[in-house]
Design an enzyme around this catalytic site. Structure first.
Site, short mmCIF file in Angstrom:
data_model
loop_
_atom_site.label_atom_id
_atom_site.label_comp_id
_atom_site.label_asym_id
_atom_site.label_seq_id
_atom_site.Cartn_x
_atom_site.Cartn_y
_atom_site.Cartn_z
N HIS A 28 43.70 37.63 41.16
CA HIS A 28 43.16 36.31 41.46
C HIS A 28 42.30 35.78 40.32
CE1 HIS A 28 39.09 37.87 42.39
NE2 HIS A 28 39.70 38.87 43.02
N CYS A 39 40.07 44.49 43.06
CA CYS A 39 41.03 43.45 42.69
C CYS A 39 41.13 43.33 41.17
CB CYS A 39 40.62 42.10 43.28
SG CYS A 39 40.90 41.96 45.06
#
Length: 118
Positions: A76, A92
């Site tokens: 992301h 992440c």
């Protein structure tokens, strides 16, 4: 055309491959030592524009969810560009918003994502 991504946790680089040829690489942030990014072979399971409703939120302007079991992991954007190149996330893979906006349309759902320690 077959697309896959290779993420090097040590180098903090994500590389886009098309038909097994490297096309482009971008710097990334990865998991902090106490919340490391899991290594392995996964797939892109969903893609969201402006996750959280705003391109300026913690997830930035794009989200590509990964099939990593036991958590909600993804590739992301970020609202903290200074974090790119560091080990700071909760597992992440973070990218600059401009970079994930370039990558996002080139990666079909269910594309392979290979995450290595190297």
């Amino acid at each position: 055309m077959v697309v896959h991504l290779l993420v090097s946790l040590r180098k903090k680089i994500l590389t886009l491959y098309k038909n097994n040829l490297p096309v482009k690489s971008w710097p990334v942030a990865v998991g902090a030592p106490n919340s490391s990014t899991p290594t392995g072979v996964y797939r892109i399971k969903n893609k969201i524009i402006n996750p959280g409703g705003s391109p300026y939120g913690i997830l930035g302007s794009r989200w590509m969810g990964l099939t990593i079991p036991g958590g909600n992991y993804g590739i992301h954007g970020t609202n903290n560009p200074a974090s790119i190149g560091l080990e700071v996330s909760k597992g992440c893979i973070r990218m600059h918003n401009k970079d994930i906006e370039e990558l996002f349309p080139q990666v079909p759902l269910w594309s392979r994502v290979i995450i290595t320690k190297d």
